[in-house]
Design an enzyme around this catalytic site. Sequence first.
Site, PDB file in Angstrom:
ATOM      1  CB  ALA A  40     -47.284  55.413  17.308  1.00 12.08           C
ATOM      2  CB  SER A  41     -43.265  56.876  13.351  1.00  8.55           C
ATOM      3  OG  SER A  41     -42.662  55.670  12.929  1.00  8.55           O
ATOM      4  CB  ILE A  85     -52.112  44.736   7.902  1.00 10.95           C
ATOM      5  CG1 ILE A  85     -52.831  43.789   8.875  1.00 10.95           C
ATOM      6  CG2 ILE A  85     -52.708  46.142   7.954  1.00 10.95           C
ATOM      7  CD1 ILE A  85     -54.322  43.590   8.645  1.00 10.95           C
ATOM      8  CB  SER A  92     -47.964  37.961  13.550  1.00 12.38           C
ATOM      9  OG  SER A  92     -48.029  37.404  12.244  1.00 12.38           O
ATOM     10  CG  ASN A 147     -47.907  48.715  16.487  1.00  8.56           C
ATOM     11  OD1 ASN A 147     -48.553  47.967  15.743  1.00  8.56           O
ATOM     12  ND2 ASN A 147     -47.062  49.630  15.999  1.00  8.56           N
ATOM     13  CB  ALA A 178     -39.791  32.010  17.581  1.00  6.77           C
ATOM     14  CE1 TYR A 184     -42.992  39.973  12.521  1.00  6.56           C
ATOM     15  CE2 TYR A 184     -44.395  38.135  11.888  1.00  6.56           C
ATOM     16  CZ  TYR A 184     -44.241  39.477  12.193  1.00  6.56           C
ATOM     17  OH  TYR A 184     -45.335  40.318  12.169  1.00  6.56           O
ATOM     18  CB  VAL A 204     -39.885  49.430  22.699  1.00  4.80           C
ATOM     19  CG1 VAL A 204     -40.718  50.691  22.822  1.00  4.80           C
ATOM     20  CG2 VAL A 204     -40.004  48.822  21.310  1.00  4.80           C
TER      21      VAL A 204
HETATM   22  P1  NAD Z   1     -44.211  48.933  10.096  1.00  6.91           P
HETATM   23  O1  NAD Z   1     -42.849  48.465   9.777  1.00  6.91           O
HETATM   24  O2  NAD Z   1     -44.883  49.899   9.189  1.00  6.91           O
HETATM   25  O3  NAD Z   1     -44.266  49.548  11.578  1.00  6.91           O
HETATM   26  C1  NAD Z   1     -43.490  49.063  12.632  1.00  6.91           C
HETATM   27  C2  NAD Z   1     -43.217  50.206  13.561  1.00  6.91           C
HETATM   28  O4  NAD Z   1     -42.409  49.752  14.663  1.00  6.91           O
HETATM   29  C3  NAD Z   1     -42.435  51.325  12.863  1.00  6.91           C
HETATM   30  O5  NAD Z   1     -42.992  52.577  13.211  1.00  6.91           O
HETATM   31  C4  NAD Z   1     -41.038  51.179  13.466  1.00  6.91           C
HETATM   32  O6  NAD Z   1     -40.322  52.399  13.499  1.00  6.91           O
HETATM   33  C5  NAD Z   1     -41.372  50.684  14.879  1.00  6.91           C
HETATM   34  N1  NAD Z   1     -40.225  50.077  15.535  1.00  6.91           N
HETATM   35  C6  NAD Z   1     -39.425  49.102  15.043  1.00  6.91           C
HETATM   36  N2  NAD Z   1     -38.441  48.838  15.944  1.00  6.91           N
HETATM   37  C7  NAD Z   1     -38.649  49.656  17.007  1.00  6.91           C
HETATM   38  C8  NAD Z   1     -37.983  49.855  18.241  1.00  6.91           C
HETATM   39  N3  NAD Z   1     -36.893  49.146  18.561  1.00  6.91           N
HETATM   40  N4  NAD Z   1     -38.450  50.771  19.110  1.00  6.91           N
HETATM   41  C9  NAD Z   1     -39.567  51.507  18.807  1.00  6.91           C
HETATM   42  N5  NAD Z   1     -40.234  51.380  17.637  1.00  6.91           N
HETATM   43  C10 NAD Z   1     -39.780  50.458  16.762  1.00  6.91           C
HETATM   44  O7  NAD Z   1     -45.091  47.624  10.228  1.00  6.91           O
HETATM   45  P2  NAD Z   1     -46.613  47.382  10.637  1.00  6.91           P
HETATM   46  O8  NAD Z   1     -47.152  46.485   9.619  1.00  6.91           O
HETATM   47  O9  NAD Z   1     -47.306  48.636  10.954  1.00  6.91           O
HETATM   48  O10 NAD Z   1     -46.390  46.521  11.973  1.00  6.91           O
HETATM   49  C11 NAD Z   1     -46.905  46.877  13.243  1.00  6.91           C
HETATM   50  C12 NAD Z   1     -47.007  45.605  14.085  1.00  6.91           C
HETATM   51  O11 NAD Z   1     -47.953  44.727  13.471  1.00  6.91           O
HETATM   52  C13 NAD Z   1     -45.700  44.821  14.169  1.00  6.91           C
HETATM   53  O12 NAD Z   1     -45.545  44.310  15.459  1.00  6.91           O
HETATM   54  C14 NAD Z   1     -45.899  43.696  13.158  1.00  6.91           C
HETATM   55  O13 NAD Z   1     -45.125  42.568  13.463  1.00  6.91           O
HETATM   56  C15 NAD Z   1     -47.380  43.444  13.326  1.00  6.91           C
HETATM   57  N6  NAD Z   1     -47.995  42.731  12.193  1.00  6.91           N
HETATM   58  C16 NAD Z   1     -48.042  43.307  10.946  1.00  6.91           C
HETATM   59  C17 NAD Z   1     -48.628  42.598   9.903  1.00  6.91           C
HETATM   60  C18 NAD Z   1     -48.716  43.162   8.506  1.00  6.91           C
HETATM   61  O14 NAD Z   1     -49.108  42.428   7.585  1.00  6.91           O
HETATM   62  N7  NAD Z   1     -48.382  44.416   8.267  1.00  6.91           N
HETATM   63  C19 NAD Z   1     -49.149  41.329  10.121  1.00  6.91           C
HETATM   64  C20 NAD Z   1     -49.092  40.776  11.391  1.00  6.91           C
HETATM   65  C21 NAD Z   1     -48.507  41.495  12.421  1.00  6.91           C
END
Ligand code: NAD
Length: 241
Positions: free
Chosen positions: A9-10, A184, A138, A86, A153, A151, A60
């Site tokens: 959530a950061s 996004i 996703s 997430n 998979a 990814y 996680v």
């Molecule tokens: P992001 O990289 O900004 O955020 C991902 C977050 O996950 C970060 O805060 C990161 O520190 C945290 N994280 C990564 N590994 C971790 C771990 N081992 N333990 C705890 N936290 C961990 O990306 P986002 O776009 O905000 O992605 C959030 C979710 O949405 C992800 O699961 C991503 O696959 C999914 N998603 C994003 C998009 C997009 O276009 N941005 C599209 C489809 C799905």
Amino acid sequence: MKIILVTGASRGIGRSIAKTLARNNYKVIANYNKSFEQALDLQNELKKEKINIDIFKADVSKRNEVKKMINYIINKYKKIDVLINNAGIDQEGIFQDISDDEWHNVIDVNLYSVFCTTQEVVKNMISNKSGCIINISSIYGTQGGACSVAYSASKAGIDGITKSLAKELGPSNIRVNSIAPGFINTDMNNYLSKEEVNKIINETPLQKIGKPEEIAKCINWLIEDSFTTGQIISINGGWNT
Ligand code: NAD
């Protein structure tokens, strides 16, 4: 008050989910792994609005760290009403170049984390006969993505967990759904050039890319809902990759 854990959530989508839910009077525990400064910044931003959230460090993909986090929440609040899985990492590169290490890392962080965190949380939800689990998968999980095999998979695996668990946990009044975002606007996509982003915009019927708040809005609705389970909800502006 509903107690909600949001992993990763950061920043990005997770941060927006945490903010939206905290502002809507849910008690949010915002998980982070490496980004303490960003998590603290989120906590302070909400404090200025007189909203208190907890931040908790845990990787996680590590069972012992997840256990500590869940124990902290249950000891403090006695329950977890909503789990939002997430946290995730991206993977880009042609299939032949994916090393075993990269494969295992993506699967551990994106898929094992959902298995492990959900398993630790669900014991409490079953005894409360109530719960809501939302997994962020996703569009690649359903449509596939070239040069994103590991990814995709991992995300298809998440959708499998969602559909199976919804059946298994429905009788315990626990709903399980996936939200499958399209493109996004977050740091995860920073590696794409302006031209590549424009190409996606042109291919998207709504002619724009999504904002994290648009995912958060749907999460809020899903938490308040009571009859939706086992669904993969695509939020993608009509884009089908
Ligand atoms: P992001 O990289 O900004 O955020 C991902 C977050 O996950 C970060 O805060 C990161 O520190 C945290 N994280 C990564 N590994 C971790 C771990 N081992 N333990 C705890 N936290 C961990 O990306 P986002 O776009 O905000 O992605 C959030 C979710 O949405 C992800 O699961 C991503 O696959 C999914 N998603 C994003 C998009 C997009 O276009 N941005 C599209 C489809 C799905």
